[in-house]
Write a protein that holds these residues in place. Sequence first.
Motif, short mmCIF file in Angstrom:
data_model
loop_
_atom_site.label_atom_id
_atom_site.label_comp_id
_atom_site.label_asym_id
_atom_site.label_seq_id
_atom_site.Cartn_x
_atom_site.Cartn_y
_atom_site.Cartn_z
N VAL A 74 2.47 -5.98 36.63
CA VAL A 74 3.44 -5.21 37.41
C VAL A 74 3.53 -5.76 38.83
CG1 VAL A 74 3.92 -2.96 38.43
CG2 VAL A 74 3.18 -3.11 36.04
N VAL A 75 2.39 -5.98 39.45
CA VAL A 75 2.38 -6.52 40.81
C VAL A 75 3.01 -7.91 40.85
CG1 VAL A 75 0.90 -7.19 42.74
CG2 VAL A 75 0.35 -5.15 41.40
N SER A 76 2.77 -8.70 39.83
CA SER A 76 3.37 -10.04 39.75
C SER A 76 4.89 -9.96 39.70
CB SER A 76 2.85 -10.79 38.52
OG SER A 76 1.46 -10.96 38.57
N LEU A 77 5.40 -9.05 38.89
CA LEU A 77 6.86 -8.91 38.78
C LEU A 77 7.47 -8.42 40.10
CD1 LEU A 77 7.20 -7.33 35.22
CD2 LEU A 77 7.75 -9.66 35.90
N VAL A 78 6.78 -7.49 40.75
CA VAL A 78 7.28 -6.99 42.03
C VAL A 78 7.29 -8.12 43.07
CG1 VAL A 78 6.80 -5.43 43.95
CG2 VAL A 78 6.57 -4.63 41.60
N GLY A 79 6.29 -9.00 43.03
CA GLY A 79 6.26 -10.12 43.96
C GLY A 79 7.27 -11.20 43.63
N ILE A 80 7.53 -11.40 42.35
CA ILE A 80 8.48 -12.44 41.93
C ILE A 80 9.91 -12.04 42.24
CG2 ILE A 80 9.47 -13.57 39.90
CD1 ILE A 80 6.68 -13.55 38.66
N ALA A 81 10.25 -10.77 42.04
CA ALA A 81 11.64 -10.33 42.10
C ALA A 81 12.36 -10.71 43.40
CB ALA A 81 11.71 -8.83 41.86
N PRO A 82 11.84 -10.37 44.59
CA PRO A 82 12.60 -10.71 45.81
C PRO A 82 12.72 -12.21 46.04
CG PRO A 82 10.43 -9.85 46.37
CD PRO A 82 10.61 -9.63 44.90
N VAL A 83 11.68 -12.96 45.70
CA VAL A 83 11.75 -14.41 45.87
C VAL A 83 12.75 -15.02 44.89
CG1 VAL A 83 10.41 -16.55 45.85
CG2 VAL A 83 9.38 -14.45 46.68
N TYR A 84 12.80 -14.48 43.69
CA TYR A 84 13.77 -14.95 42.70
C TYR A 84 15.19 -14.69 43.18
CZ TYR A 84 16.25 -15.43 38.26
OH TYR A 84 17.12 -15.82 37.27
#
Length: 274
Positions: free
Chosen positions: A244-254
């Motif tokens: 979950v934390v990984s997805l939250v971190g990936i989303a804005p950068v993506y």
Amino acid sequence: MPRHMTRRRRAAITVPLVAIALVTAVPVGYVASLSVRSRDDVLNGGLLPSHLYWRNWPDAFRAVDLGHYVANSWTIAAGSVLLTLLIAVPGAYFTARAGRAGGRLATLVLSSYCAPPVVAVLPLFFLLRNLDLNNTVTGLALVDGLANVPVAIWLLDGFVRKVPRDIEEAAWLDGLGTWASLRRIVLPLIAPGVAAAALICFFLSYNEFLFALSFAQDSGSQTLPVVLSLFQGDKNVEFGQQAVVSLVGIAPVYVLAVAAQRRLVAGLSSGAVK
């Protein structure tokens, strides 16, 4: 050209691109799958969840203050990019225009990037401690900004070399000095390269782990990659919450990468030929 030939060419290009996109999306899809699986379900193996386990999402947000750590990562990355460009733009101008001296500087700068980062941890730790910048966002931005200077100079050198010297010489005849011509003539012409270098250095700083782990022991200055490591304990690993934390971190950068992809590709392609 016949239409069927055009369609075949489009298909020959589209099919490999779709295949590459699907292969690239597999890791992200697997992380998304982990985010809705219980620990036992993950340990049982399999790529897909046997049943959806949504509790990982609220549990992850309760376990850590995700907004705080994402803000730290963005602040550090943005600050480091600003510092990197302030040094790299004049540095690349010197390496491209100063002949042998510029070549020696480029060799010196790039050779510093060949050493493993871990060799710099101890001296940087004492330096930051003497400056009272340990456990601070400013200290991490300073370290990341300096660490990315070789990459930025290497990227920008080709853009500066593509700017004709005649334009600068004409500016000198009009009374502009070296720094003024760099700021008013060269910098606007290499703007696509500066944007591309800024994006790449932003991603490098955002994903940096070693320096963030070494110089930020306080939760107030820790970044998202460091927080991800905290979900792995001595006996249990919270796979779902970590995903979950990984997805939250990936989303804005993506989102940033998708929004800026045209500038990134245009910048890198325009500087590909020296």
